[in-house]
Enzyme design. Structure first.
Site, PDB file in Angstrom:
ATOM      1  N   ASP A  52       0.833  -1.203   0.000  1.00  0.00           N
ATOM      2  CA  ASP A  52       0.000   0.000   0.000  1.00  0.00           C
ATOM      3  C   ASP A  52       0.868   1.253   0.000  1.00  0.00           C
ATOM      4  O   ASP A  52       0.746   2.121   0.855  1.00  0.00           O
ATOM      5  CB  ASP A  52      -0.951  -0.029   1.212  1.00  0.00           C
ATOM      6  N   ASP A  85      -1.686  -2.973  -3.872  1.00  0.00           N
ATOM      7  CA  ASP A  85      -1.980  -1.545  -3.929  1.00  0.00           C
ATOM      8  C   ASP A  85      -0.670  -0.809  -4.154  1.00  0.00           C
ATOM      9  O   ASP A  85      -0.226   0.026  -3.363  1.00  0.00           O
ATOM     10  CB  ASP A  85      -2.716  -1.067  -2.675  1.00  0.00           C
ATOM     11  N   ASN A 123      -6.621  -4.142  -4.765  1.00  0.00           N
ATOM     12  CA  ASN A 123      -7.876  -3.651  -5.335  1.00  0.00           C
ATOM     13  C   ASN A 123      -7.707  -2.298  -6.032  1.00  0.00           C
ATOM     14  O   ASN A 123      -8.369  -2.018  -7.038  1.00  0.00           O
ATOM     15  CB  ASN A 123      -8.961  -3.562  -4.259  1.00  0.00           C
ATOM     16  N   HIS A 217      -2.997  -9.794  -1.210  1.00  0.00           N
ATOM     17  CA  HIS A 217      -3.269  -8.417  -0.789  1.00  0.00           C
ATOM     18  C   HIS A 217      -4.231  -8.356   0.396  1.00  0.00           C
ATOM     19  O   HIS A 217      -4.003  -7.614   1.358  1.00  0.00           O
ATOM     20  CB  HIS A 217      -3.847  -7.603  -1.948  1.00  0.00           C
ATOM     21  N   HIS A 226     -10.171  -2.586   7.849  1.00  0.00           N
ATOM     22  CA  HIS A 226     -10.964  -3.486   7.011  1.00  0.00           C
ATOM     23  C   HIS A 226     -11.400  -4.742   7.762  1.00  0.00           C
ATOM     24  O   HIS A 226     -12.381  -5.376   7.381  1.00  0.00           O
ATOM     25  CB  HIS A 226     -10.182  -3.895   5.761  1.00  0.00           C
ATOM     26  N   HIS A 252      -3.454  -4.314   2.464  1.00  0.00           N
ATOM     27  CA  HIS A 252      -4.853  -3.884   2.482  1.00  0.00           C
ATOM     28  C   HIS A 252      -5.175  -3.023   3.697  1.00  0.00           C
ATOM     29  O   HIS A 252      -5.635  -1.895   3.543  1.00  0.00           O
ATOM     30  CB  HIS A 252      -5.799  -5.075   2.386  1.00  0.00           C
ATOM     31  N   HIS A 254      -3.892  -0.558   6.310  1.00  0.00           N
ATOM     32  CA  HIS A 254      -2.713   0.304   6.289  1.00  0.00           C
ATOM     33  C   HIS A 254      -2.104   0.366   7.688  1.00  0.00           C
ATOM     34  O   HIS A 254      -2.161   1.385   8.383  1.00  0.00           O
ATOM     35  CB  HIS A 254      -3.077   1.692   5.787  1.00  0.00           C
TER      36      HIS A 254
END
Length: 337
Positions: A52, A85, A123, A217, A226, A252, A254
């Site tokens: 990310d 990401d 994503n 991910h 999430h 995913h 952070h």
């Protein structure tokens, strides 16, 4: 670009997601392989993992990169893993997108990071031109870049399995935010998901490596923003547990975190702090018995794998080690934190 995006063509019912793993294709094939020879006589390896990150150096991306360079030099790393990401906020527009230079080549400049980078898609990468990130043309621009949907890196004492998790997540197809995703080569979706699972299972089953590490991910278990990814729990976790995978490394969320499964034999390692972080949303009370460490901020992790043990460390944006653990390989796996 409209011909690249297919979310409006098909909405898959949730029922399909709960049943597709029972309809696996009759033939499975092993994932494609990249051989990364260990430079050490004992076949041990060392690598960093970060996710990310791709924001033109902003949101402390450059600071994280600097510390990665220092730790990478100290450990003499063999390669770097990206947990997805890779380019915000909508992936790459094409192979000539300047973001590849401004978010990758120009940021990770330390000599210790001039090693192969093995990457999965996230994503946000799927909201750009996926084929561009997978294109060999990027390797001509920066020879470090290696990105495929699903593949294996054979690295000394470990086999590392990289899996494409985004197409498994139902909400991207229900798409309440009306985002555009590049689903080329994913449809028919049921076949893609089924093949991915069965091919991963076969590859894990056939692996002779001392250690098995899977990289994707999306989270499996997480107390971050999430939280758990239900599709990963439903479909990936049973495969990973059955094949006695030692570590699952993801992005995913952070943040940085370490959880384990109920028996402590598989470790869930989140390294999604490559740039923008500090969500300030933590699901306290989840996974209390298996939660070992959580940091709501930027950073990365290191992994050193030898024949009989593995050492893992999490570092913050200043390069300060926040959490360490050691895994012992043998008749009985032991976790030391």
């Amino acid at each position: 670009m409209s011909h690249l995006f297919y979310n409006s063509l098909l909405i898959w019912p949730l029922l399909l997601m709960t049943s597709f793993s029972l309809k696996l294709p009759s033939k499975a094939v092993e994932l494609s392989r990249i051989q990364h020879l260990s430079k050490r006589d004992d076949h041990s390896i060392a690598f960093l993992a970060v996710g990310d990150w791709g924001r033109d150096g902003n949101f402390n991306q450059s600071r994280v990169a600097t510390q990665m360079g220092y730790v990478g030099k100290k450990l003499g790393i063999d390669f770097v893993i990206s947990t997805g990401d890779n380019f915000y906020t909508k992936g790459l527009k094409g192979v000539d997108d300047r973001a590849f230079q401004t978010s990758f080549t120009n940021i990770y400049t330390a000599k210790s990071l001039r090693k192969p980078w093995y990457s999965v898609l996230g994503n946000h990468d799927y909201q750009g031109n996926v084929e561009a990130q997978l294109s060999p043309a990027l390797k001509k621009l920066d020879r470090r870049w290696n990105c495929k949907r699903n593949f294996i890196v054979e690295a000394g004492a470990a086999d590392i399995f990289f899996v494409d998790t985004t197409p498994f997540v139902q909400k991207y197809f229900d798409n309440p935010k009306k985002q555009e995703f590049d689903w080329r080569n994913v449809f028919p979706r049921e076949r893609y998901l089924s093949s991915t699972l069965k091919n991963l299972n076969l590859s894990l089953e056939n692996s002779k490596a001392r250690w098995k590490i899977v990289v994707g991910h999306h989270t499996i278990r997480s107390i971050g923003y999430h939280g758990d990814t239900q599709e990963m729990l439903d479909h990936f976790l049973p495969v990973l547990e059955a094949q006695k995978v030692d570590m699952y490394i993801n992005g995913h969320d952070h943040c940085l975190q370490h959880l384990s499964n109920g028996r402590g034999s598989m470790q869930f390692l989140t390294s999604g702090g490559g740039s923008k972080a500090w969500k300030n949303i933590i699901h306290y009370g989840m996974h209390n018995e298996s939660m070992h460490f959580y940091h709501d901020g930027q950073g990365f992790l290191s992994v050193e794998v030898a024949r009989d043990n593995a050492k893992i460390a999490f570092y913050d944006v200043s390069g300060r080690p926040l959490h360490r653990l050691k895994l012992q390989k043998g008749n009985k796996k032991k976790l030391f934190t």
